[in-house]
Write an enzyme that holds these catalytic residues in place. Structure first.
Site, PDB file in Angstrom:
ATOM      1  CB  ILE A  66       1.936  29.838 -18.732  1.00 35.32           C
ATOM      2  CG1 ILE A  66       0.792  30.376 -19.727  1.00 35.32           C
ATOM      3  CG2 ILE A  66       1.872  29.852 -17.383  1.00 35.32           C
ATOM      4  CD1 ILE A  66      -0.486  29.650 -19.522  1.00 35.32           C
ATOM      5  CE  LYS A 232      -3.849  20.434 -20.217  1.00 33.53           C
ATOM      6  NZ  LYS A 232      -2.985  20.323 -19.524  1.00 33.53           N
TER       7      LYS A 232
END
Length: 411
Positions: A66, A232
């Site tokens: 990405i 995360k």
């Protein structure tokens, strides 16, 4: 031509080669269902557009997945890109990649800085060099796309500095980088649109609570999935806390702080990391992935579509209004799925423990580097002395040979 065909349909019915209506309906419905599924799983396109000429962007993870698509989109809009890469600037792959990116985007303002995100020392070297510049360097955006994961079935690994790899790269590296770059962010003019974009993953929803004694992940139960999810979750808690840290800063001109932290969930995409996770890092897994690739293609986004939400966070003007720390998914603002992401007590403990871990790790690494430097200098001295002794021996041997030749000649 259409009129005779329509007339034949009216008077004679369907031609023999035309499939039965039920069969046609079945295949049409199946194709429509697949098309609808693919449309839904591909996600939304970024509705915002904006020129980024002259804007300076620091980007991690910009050479694959990405991050590579984000790098292309930013560069194609004129941004000056500073790619933080593990490879040195003269690495052949990196040179080719940057030259190709410059050529495709017609943007020559793209360069790389070597920063190893698994090393606190490497991060400090880059960040201190950036903030030591006088006057302060322009900085419009920081996009933290770099991340790593351990494939299921593999053992826990640590960096050379002794920190669990996923915790270090996914969270602590970003904590350390933004902590040192804070003065550069705060020094930007009031009218400058400064954004810190932090991609995350919805795996944070299933992560265990952030206990202070487990910061660094050196104790307790460990699994690749849990470690990734915890990193995360910690990153999101820190992002919210970092926005409050910026908002609390009192500018010398008494104007409000202009920097905004934006958290982005790009969704699941067909990246190298996702392929490693699905294949479990095995050849059999890779074979099955190739056999059932159509399933991955159908259910997972392309890297380009996953980058749309990040580009929305980079360009949408509405994000400047109100407070920072917003969570973006599918190019729209959503609420966090966990309350502890907003918990100030959790954020405070995480920040304090992370500071302690950074200080402890950097101190140990500095001692190690000093010891290695001393050993290297001592080794070089020994080698220099040995070389000098060898040279003297050769000189004496040469003189001895000349004397013997002279004695023989005299006889």
């Amino acid at each position: 031509m259409p009129l005779p065909f329509l007339a034949s349909l009216y008077f004679e019915g369907l031609p023999p080669w035309f499939p039965e209506p039920l069969v046609a309906l079945k295949y049409t419905t199946a194709a429509a269902a697949l098309a609808l599924t693919k449309w839904y799983t591909s996600g939304r396109l970024n509705p915002s557009e904006r020129k980024l000429h002259g804007r300076v962007v620091i980007l991690t993870g910009g050479t694959s997945g990405i991050g590579a698509k984000v790098a292309y989109e930013l560069a194609s809009r004129g941004a000056q890109l500073c790619l933080l890469t593990r490879q040195p600037g003269n690495d052949p792959f990196l040179v080719d990649y940057i030259n190709d990116l410059r050529s495709r985007t017609n943007n020559q303002m793209i360069y790389a800085e070597q920063v190893d995100l698994s090393s606190l020392y490497s991060i400090r070297q880059f960040a201190t060099k950036w903030i030591d510049n006088a006057p302060p360097r322009r900085l419009d955006m920081i996009v933290l796309c770099a991340a790593t994961l351990t494939t299921p079935g593999h053992a826990r690994t640590e960096t050379e500095e002794g920190v669990e790899t996923e915790w270090m790269v996914n969270y602590l590296a970003n904590f350390h980088l933004l902590g040192i770059l804070s003065p550069a962010i705060k020094a930007q003019p009031f009218d400058r649109d400064v954004r810190i974009i932090i991609p995350t993953c919805n795996s944070y929803i299933g992560a265990p609570k952030l206990e202070p004694e487990l910061v660094g992940d050196k104790k307790g139960y460990w699994s690749p999935k849990m470690a990734y999810a915890r990193s995360k979750l910690a990153l999101m808690v820190f992002a919210k806390s970092y926005q409050k840290h910026l908002d609390a800063y009192k500018r010398p001109d008494q104007l409000p702080m202009n920097a905004r932290v934006v958290i982005v969930d790009p969704g699941f995409a067909r990246t190298v990391g996702m392929r490693r996770w699905l294949t479990r890092g095995s050849l059999w897994g890779l074979f099955l992935y190739m056999v059932f690739y159509v399933v991955a293609w159908l259910l997972l986004k392309s890297p380009n579509m996953a980058a749309q939400s990040i580009m929305f966070a980079a360009m949408d003007g509405s994000l400047l209004r109100g407070t920072g720390g917003k969570l973006i998914k599918e190019c729209m603002e959503i609420d966090c799925a966990r309350k502890d992401v907003e918990d100030e007590e959790v954020a405070k403990k995480l920040w304090e423990e992370s500071d302690k871990l950074v200080e402890k790790t950097e101190k140990a690494a500095a001692i190690k580097r000093a010891r290695e430097k001393k050993e290297r200098e001592e080794r070089e001295k020994v080698e220099e002395i040995e070389s000098l002794v060898e040279t003297i021996k050769k000189g004496k041997a040469k003189e001895g040979g000349k004397k013997k030749k002279a004695e023989k000649a005299a006889k």
